[in-house]
Design an enzyme around this catalytic site. Structure first.
Site, PDB file in Angstrom:
ATOM      1  N   ASP A 179     -81.521  22.740  30.028  1.00 49.77           N
ATOM      2  CA  ASP A 179     -82.271  22.734  31.285  1.00 49.77           C
ATOM      3  C   ASP A 179     -82.536  21.254  31.514  1.00 49.77           C
ATOM      4  OD1 ASP A 179     -84.270  22.537  33.228  1.00 49.77           O
ATOM      5  OD2 ASP A 179     -84.998  24.544  32.772  1.00 49.77           O
ATOM      6  N   HIS A 180     -81.791  20.649  32.436  1.00 52.14           N
ATOM      7  CA  HIS A 180     -81.829  19.183  32.488  1.00 52.14           C
ATOM      8  C   HIS A 180     -83.211  18.647  32.875  1.00 52.14           C
ATOM      9  CE1 HIS A 180     -80.869  19.956  36.726  1.00 52.14           C
ATOM     10  NE2 HIS A 180     -81.417  18.787  36.967  1.00 52.14           N
ATOM     11  N   HIS A 242     -86.383  25.682  35.664  1.00 51.03           N
ATOM     12  CA  HIS A 242     -87.129  24.416  35.738  1.00 51.03           C
ATOM     13  C   HIS A 242     -88.643  24.614  35.940  1.00 51.03           C
ATOM     14  CE1 HIS A 242     -83.076  23.203  36.129  1.00 51.03           C
ATOM     15  NE2 HIS A 242     -82.981  23.311  37.430  1.00 51.03           N
TER      16      HIS A 242
HETATM   17  N1  NAP Z   1     -72.242  20.066  39.194  1.00 56.63           N
HETATM   18  C1  NAP Z   1     -73.524  19.963  38.874  1.00 56.63           C
HETATM   19  O1  NAP Z   1     -74.222  19.028  39.276  1.00 56.63           O
HETATM   20  C2  NAP Z   1     -74.184  20.980  37.975  1.00 56.63           C
HETATM   21  C3  NAP Z   1     -75.569  20.882  37.746  1.00 56.63           C
HETATM   22  C4  NAP Z   1     -76.181  21.784  36.868  1.00 56.63           C
HETATM   23  C5  NAP Z   1     -75.413  22.747  36.248  1.00 56.63           C
HETATM   24  N2  NAP Z   1     -74.069  22.842  36.497  1.00 56.63           N
HETATM   25  C6  NAP Z   1     -73.309  23.856  35.797  1.00 56.63           C
HETATM   26  O2  NAP Z   1     -72.231  23.243  35.119  1.00 56.63           O
HETATM   27  C7  NAP Z   1     -71.107  24.105  35.079  1.00 56.63           C
HETATM   28  C8  NAP Z   1     -69.903  23.392  35.694  1.00 56.63           C
HETATM   29  O3  NAP Z   1     -70.190  23.069  37.041  1.00 56.63           O
HETATM   30  P1  NAP Z   1     -69.259  22.120  37.906  1.00 56.63           P
HETATM   31  O4  NAP Z   1     -70.014  21.824  39.154  1.00 56.63           O
HETATM   32  O5  NAP Z   1     -68.758  20.976  37.113  1.00 56.63           O
HETATM   33  O6  NAP Z   1     -68.035  23.107  38.272  1.00 56.63           O
HETATM   34  P2  NAP Z   1     -66.587  22.723  38.828  1.00 56.63           P
HETATM   35  O7  NAP Z   1     -66.585  21.383  39.459  1.00 56.63           O
HETATM   36  O8  NAP Z   1     -66.135  23.895  39.617  1.00 56.63           O
HETATM   37  O9  NAP Z   1     -65.712  22.612  37.507  1.00 56.63           O
HETATM   38  C9  NAP Z   1     -65.191  23.730  36.852  1.00 56.63           C
HETATM   39  C10 NAP Z   1     -64.241  23.274  35.760  1.00 56.63           C
HETATM   40  O10 NAP Z   1     -63.711  24.424  35.105  1.00 56.63           O
HETATM   41  C11 NAP Z   1     -62.280  24.305  35.047  1.00 56.63           C
HETATM   42  N3  NAP Z   1     -61.735  25.658  35.019  1.00 56.63           N
HETATM   43  C12 NAP Z   1     -61.881  26.644  35.929  1.00 56.63           C
HETATM   44  N4  NAP Z   1     -61.261  27.770  35.522  1.00 56.63           N
HETATM   45  C13 NAP Z   1     -60.718  27.500  34.321  1.00 56.63           C
HETATM   46  C14 NAP Z   1     -59.967  28.249  33.372  1.00 56.63           C
HETATM   47  N5  NAP Z   1     -59.635  29.530  33.580  1.00 56.63           N
HETATM   48  N6  NAP Z   1     -59.600  27.650  32.224  1.00 56.63           N
HETATM   49  C15 NAP Z   1     -59.909  26.360  31.984  1.00 56.63           C
HETATM   50  N7  NAP Z   1     -60.621  25.602  32.826  1.00 56.63           N
HETATM   51  C16 NAP Z   1     -61.022  26.162  33.983  1.00 56.63           C
HETATM   52  C17 NAP Z   1     -61.935  23.500  36.284  1.00 56.63           C
HETATM   53  O11 NAP Z   1     -60.713  22.828  36.182  1.00 56.63           O
HETATM   54  P3  NAP Z   1     -59.292  23.487  36.588  1.00 56.63           P
HETATM   55  O12 NAP Z   1     -59.452  24.010  37.970  1.00 56.63           O
HETATM   56  O13 NAP Z   1     -58.314  22.370  36.454  1.00 56.63           O
HETATM   57  O14 NAP Z   1     -59.048  24.569  35.579  1.00 56.63           O
HETATM   58  C18 NAP Z   1     -63.067  22.475  36.268  1.00 56.63           C
HETATM   59  O15 NAP Z   1     -62.819  21.448  35.331  1.00 56.63           O
HETATM   60  C19 NAP Z   1     -71.539  25.368  35.820  1.00 56.63           C
HETATM   61  O16 NAP Z   1     -72.046  26.274  34.880  1.00 56.63           O
HETATM   62  C20 NAP Z   1     -72.656  24.870  36.715  1.00 56.63           C
HETATM   63  O17 NAP Z   1     -73.554  25.903  37.043  1.00 56.63           O
HETATM   64  C21 NAP Z   1     -73.452  21.960  37.346  1.00 56.63           C
END
Ligand code: NAP
Length: 493
Positions: A179-180, A242
Site C-alpha cells: 500500500d504505497h 489507504h
Molecule cells: N500504474 C500505476 O501507477 C499503479 C499504481 C498503483 C498500483 N498499480 C497496480 O500495478 C499493477 C500494474 O499496473 P500497470 O499500470 O503497470 O499496468 P499495465 O501498464 O497495464 O502493465 C501490465 C503489464 O503486464 C504485462 N502483461 C499483460 N498480460 C500479460 C501476460 N499474459 N503475460 C505476461 N505479461 C503480461 C504487460 O505487458 P505485455 O502486454 O507486453 O504482456 C505489461 O507489462 C496493477 O495491479 C495495478 O493495479 C499501478
C-alpha cells in the site's frame, strides 16, 4: 554508504506503466544509495518480444537525469537488466525464467536471494504464484520474497481466495503486500509524531479528542483509467486500503516496539475494534457521490458518466464520505470522519485531529485546538492554538504553529516506492499489509458495498466542489464540520 543487498529481482509486468514510472526510478534510487550495487540483476518479463538492449534503453529513459554523471550511472545501472519474453499463463516460460535467474545469480553472486514483483493486473497474481511453486522457482538458499501490488481482491471473498493462492507458495513472512501510502514520509512519521511527543501522547485519546478527519482529495477525474475504475469506485480504490491504513496509524495502540510484528499486532487490533455497520446503518453513516459537469477556470469539465469508457448509467461512486467509530477503549465515542474523491476542489491528503474545547473560568469556551498533518502535496503538520490577539489583553485569537518540510529536501528524500522496495530487500514488513488487516478492512467495506448495491440512488456533486451536500450533513448532524474547506483561490495545502 548503505549496506549492499544481493538479489535477483524478477519483475512481472516489466513493460508496464507502474514499472516505468515508479519501479525503475525506485530501483535506481537504491542503486544511487548503494543498496543495490554489484550483486544484483533484474529480469523484466512481459509478452512483447523485446531484446535486452531495447529493454535497457527503456530503463535508462525511465531513470534519466539531466547530468552527464547521472546518464553514465543510468547506463551502468541498466546493464544489470535482462528481458525475458514471457506469458505468465505458460508453464514452459517459467523454466526459462528459472534458468536465467540461476545464471544471473552466478554471474552477480546473488547468494540465492530472489525477489518476485507482481506489477501486473491482479487477475494474474494467483497464476504466477502457483507457477512459481510448480516450476520450483524459489531457491533453497537465500531469501525468497514476493511483492504484490494492489488491488488485493475485490471483496473479502476474492481477497481470501487470492491470499490462499499465494500462501500456497509463500508464507506470510515472505509476502509484502504494497500500500504505497505506507511508504509516504508523513504517513510513516505519524508514529514519530504520536509516540515521540509526550505532549501529544498524553492527549491522544477520547478524553481530549473531539473528532478525527481523514481527507484524500484528488483534483483529477478518472483520466484514462475508466476501465479499471468502473469496476472499483472510490470505496475499493481508496477507502479499503489507504484511508484505512491512515486510520489505523491514527487510532492504534502504542506498539510494544518498532518492529513489524508489534506494529501489525496493534493495527490488526485497531481494525478488529472498528464498529462494523449493518447494511441498515450504512445509509446514515456513509455517503457516496458522482461528479457532474462544471466549468472551472473557463474550462468545461465532463461529468463522470460522460467520461470515455464510463457507462451512461454507471453506479460507480467517485466520492465517499463516512463516519467510522471504534470500540477501542482509548477512542470509544470519537467519530472518525473520512472522505475521498475525484474532481474535488484541490488535491490534498490531510488528517486533522480536533481536540475538545474546554470551558474554563478565565476565557469561557475557547476555540478547539487542532492538529493537521499534511501528507501530500506538502509534507508537515500544523497545530492551531488559541493565542492572544496582538495588542488586546486577554482577547483570544487563533495562532498557528506550522511546520513544513522544505520542498527541495522532501524531493530528494526517497520516494514511497524506493522506501518500500528498500524495506523488502532488508526483510522489514512493517510498512506492508498483513493479511489480517486486509481481511478486516474488506469485511468492513463489504457491508457498505452490499448496502449500496440495493440502493438505486446516486447523489451527485459538481466537479470542483468537495462532494455532495450529504457529506456536509453527515458532520452537521453531530454539530461538526469538515475542517478543510478549500476554495479555488487558496494556496496548495
Ligand atoms: N500504474 C500505476 O501507477 C499503479 C499504481 C498503483 C498500483 N498499480 C497496480 O500495478 C499493477 C500494474 O499496473 P500497470 O499500470 O503497470 O499496468 P499495465 O501498464 O497495464 O502493465 C501490465 C503489464 O503486464 C504485462 N502483461 C499483460 N498480460 C500479460 C501476460 N499474459 N503475460 C505476461 N505479461 C503480461 C504487460 O505487458 P505485455 O502486454 O507486453 O504482456 C505489461 O507489462 C496493477 O495491479 C495495478 O493495479 C499501478
Amino acid at each position: 554508504m548503505a549496506k549492499e543487498i544481493a538479489a535477483v529481482i524478477t519483475l512481472f509486468g516489466g513493460s508496464g506503466d507502474l514499472a516505468q514510472r515508479k519501479l525503475y526510478p525506485a530501483l535506481f534510487g537504491l542503486y544511487q544509495r548503494g543498496v543495490l550495487k554489484d550483486h544484483f540483476a533484474v529480469i523484466g518479463t512481459a509478452r512483447r518480444p523485446w531484446t535486452d538492449e531495447y529493454y535497457r534503453d527503456i530503463v535508462k529513459t525511465a531513470v534519466a537525469g539531466d547530468s552527464i554523471e547521472s546518464t553514465a550511472q543510468a547506463s551502468a545501472f541498466a546493464s544489470h537488466f535482462y528481458y525475458q519474453s514471457h506469458d505468465v499463463t505458460d508453464a514452459a516460460h517459467y523454466i526459462t525464467l528459472k534458468e536465467l535467474a540461476a545464471q544471473l545469480d552466478e554471474k552477480y553472486a546473488a547468494g540465492g536471494n530472489r525477489l518476485f514483483y507482481m506489477a501486473m493486473a491482479p487477475n494474474f497474481f494467483a497464476t504466477i504464484a502457483s507457477h512459481l511453486k510448480s516450476e520450483a522457482l524459489l531457491t533453497a538458499t537465500g531469501f525468497n520474497r514476493l511483492i504484490i501490488e494492489k488491488p488485493f481482491g475485490h471483496d473479502y471473498a476474492s481477497a481470501k481466495a487470492l491470499n490462499d493462492s499465494i500462501t500456497a507458495t509463500f508464507d506470510e513472512k515472505q509476502i509484502y503486500r504494497i500500500d504505497h501510502y505506507l511508504g509516504k514520509e508523513m504517513a510513516q512519521s505519524l508514529l514519530a509524531l504520536r509516540f515521540g511527543n509526550p505532549l501529544l501522547r498524553t492527549v491522544w485519546n477520547k478524553d481530549y479528542i473531539q473528532n478525527i478527519q481523514i481527507t484524500l482529495a484528488e483534483a483529477v477525474g478518472v483520466e484514462e483509467r475508466a476501465g479499471y475504475y468502473e469496476t472499483s469506485g472510490a470505496l475499493r480504490d481508496m477507502v479499503q486500503n489507504h484511508v484505512m491504513q491512515l486510520l489505523a496509524y491514527l487510532t492504534m495502540d502504542e506498539p510494544a516496539a518498532l518492529t513489524a510484528d508489534a506494529v501489525h499486532t496493534v493495527k490488526a487490533r485497531a481494525f478488529d475494534q472498528l464498529h462494523r455497520y449493518t447494511e441498515a446503518e450504512v445509509a446514515t453513516n456513509f455517503v457516496r457521490g458522482q461528479y457532474t459537469t462544471a466549468t472551472i477556470d473557463g474550462e468545461a469539465i465532463r461529468g463522470y458518466r460522460d467520461e470515455d469508457g464510463v457507462a451512461q448509467d454507471s453506479m460507480t461512486e467517485t466520492f465517499v464520505a463516512g463516519k467510522i467509530t471504534t470500540t477501542a477503549p482509548n477512542f470509544a465515542g470519537v467519530p472518525i470522519y473520512v472522505r475521498t474523491g475525484k474532481r474535488l476542489t484541490r488535491k490534498s491528503t490531510q488528517l486533522t485531529v480536533t481536540f475538545k474545547p474546554q470551558a474554563n473560568s478565565l476565557f469561557g469556551v475557547t476555540a478547539a485546538d487542532t492538529l493537521t498533518i499534511y501528507v501530500e502535496p506538502s509534507q508537515g503538520f500544523s497545530l492551531q492554538l488559541n493565542g492572544q490577539k496582538l495588542g488586546q489583553t486577554n482577547v483570544l485569537a487563533p495562532a498557528e504553529l506550522a511546520f513544513r518540510h522544505d520542498p527541495a529536501a522532501a524531493k530528494s528524500a526517497p520516494e514511497a516506492y524506493e522506501r518500500l522496495i528498500n524495506d523488502v530487500l532488508h526483510g522489514d514488513q512493517t510498512n506492508f499489509n498483513h493479511w489480517n488487516e486486509l481481511a478486516q478492512t474488506w469485511r468492513f467495506v463489504d457491508v457498505i458495498l452490499a448496502a449500496w448495491a440495493k440502493d438505486k440512488t446516486m447523489p451527485t456533486y459538481a466537479a470542483g466542489t468537495m462532494g455532495p451536500q450529504a457529506a456536509k450533513d453527515l458532520l452537521a448532524r453531530d454539530g461538526a464540520e469538515w475542517f478543510w474547506q478549500p476554495t479555488r483561490i487558496q494556496m496548495a495545502d
